[in-house]
Scaffold this motif. Sequence first.
Motif, mmCIF file in Angstrom:
data_model
loop_
_atom_site.group_PDB
_atom_site.id
_atom_site.type_symbol
_atom_site.label_atom_id
_atom_site.label_comp_id
_atom_site.label_asym_id
_atom_site.label_seq_id
_atom_site.Cartn_x
_atom_site.Cartn_y
_atom_site.Cartn_z
ATOM 1 N N VAL A 121 0.873 -1.172 0.000
ATOM 2 C CA VAL A 121 0.000 0.000 0.000
ATOM 3 C C VAL A 121 0.907 1.218 0.000
ATOM 4 O O VAL A 121 1.715 1.408 0.906
ATOM 5 C CB VAL A 121 -0.916 0.029 1.240
ATOM 6 N N LEU A 122 0.805 2.029 -1.048
ATOM 7 C CA LEU A 122 1.645 3.221 -1.191
ATOM 8 C C LEU A 122 0.822 4.455 -0.864
ATOM 9 O O LEU A 122 -0.237 4.688 -1.463
ATOM 10 C CB LEU A 122 2.201 3.308 -2.609
ATOM 11 N N GLU A 123 1.299 5.234 0.106
ATOM 12 C CA GLU A 123 0.604 6.456 0.508
ATOM 13 C C GLU A 123 1.472 7.664 0.167
ATOM 14 O O GLU A 123 2.636 7.729 0.574
ATOM 15 C CB GLU A 123 0.342 6.427 2.014
ATOM 16 N N VAL A 124 0.917 8.612 -0.599
ATOM 17 C CA VAL A 124 1.678 9.801 -1.005
ATOM 18 C C VAL A 124 0.843 11.050 -0.760
ATOM 19 O O VAL A 124 -0.374 10.987 -0.570
ATOM 20 C CB VAL A 124 2.102 9.731 -2.490
ATOM 21 N N ASN A 125 1.515 12.194 -0.797
ATOM 22 C CA ASN A 125 0.816 13.464 -0.623
ATOM 23 C C ASN A 125 -0.101 13.722 -1.818
ATOM 24 O O ASN A 125 0.140 13.200 -2.917
ATOM 25 C CB ASN A 125 1.823 14.599 -0.434
#
Length: 402
Positions: free
Chosen positions: A160-164
Amino acid sequence: MNPEQRDLSALWQQVDVLLKAECWAEAERVLCQALSSGTAPVALWRQLYMALRQQGKFVAATQVMDMIVQVVPGDMSARFDLSEMLLLQGEFTRGWREYRFRYKLDHTRMFERHMQKPRWEGQPVKGKTLLIHDEQGYGDTFQFLRLVEQAQERSGAHIVLEVNPEAFNLARSVRGYDQLIVRGTLPPPFDLHCELMSLPAALGLQLSHLPGRVPYLFADPERVEKWRLRFAGLPRPLVGLVWAGSPTHANDKRRSIALADLAPLAQEGITFLALQKGPAAGQATTPPPGMSLLSLSSEIDDFDDTAAILSIVDTLVSVDSSPVHLAGALGRPAWVLLPFLNDWRWLIQRDDSPWYPGMRLFRQPVPGQWETVLQNVAAALKELKGKADMAAPSSMNMSEKH
């Protein structure tokens, strides 16, 4: 306070005045004479580190900071400074290890995300869910998104990739994630986590492993076409221009410059495109004499627009800022204007970047001296213009034949 303590306090104050006046060599001389016995308070050794570092004496500065860390291993600020010195010199193994102390400083502790799950350290975790999240500036996100694919291969996990929000659309094109979410939303259940900038330590990243797969970010084709039409008919080469980074950056007064200072770059036949955002963008209304400058600040809505523009221009000329990393991640040409004391990721004594193929670095020879940098960039622009002029007739001849 005994006489010896008074003398040491007076010495510290004397050197502090020299450091604030940026008299680095004089501060070094005074300290070396006083520290010749090898024993003194850590505060004086820290002053010596500062004097050495500011002069570009990185090996000696690293030795001093290494000694401080050995004496006071709990000094998190010293460990972070040591990490930057090591990374600057390409000593990645220990550099990444010390870099993990970046959130133990008083002014950064508030930014650390306190996860209830353990940090991933590079081990196989097949069948588990790994949350990878960004943490710092936009440039950091663009630079280290390259490692998501390797993290997936190494871990075997569901990623799971979380970015701004600003980087979300561009991050869609990254390989190696199973689910992409925006920072601030509730992530799905996960077993481990890792910050983007902790991935190098977890993966054991070395200089020899770079650059890896480049490009790893891609501009939206519709945005590219929109900007291609916008630039139709403009004389080439097209040169993107960014002259200032974020004013809140710790080293901003040394890395940023004024648009007026870029007057040596003005050349007939070159179209400059101002990609500058933020407080300095207003300077584009009064470009240097002879510079054909089109200000795009009000037309650029987000990084997706910037990425599309960078996919079209012949090169980007920029100070150390997030568009530089975006250009590199897109595999696009970029020429970076670096202060004498540059950020660790640009290393030392080289005019290229292992992170980004084709990138050119133009370094200040001495602190605060941009003249040589701009002369070299101007010469490179002249060469670029010559190549564009040579290509133009051949294109015309081809169209005439048809």
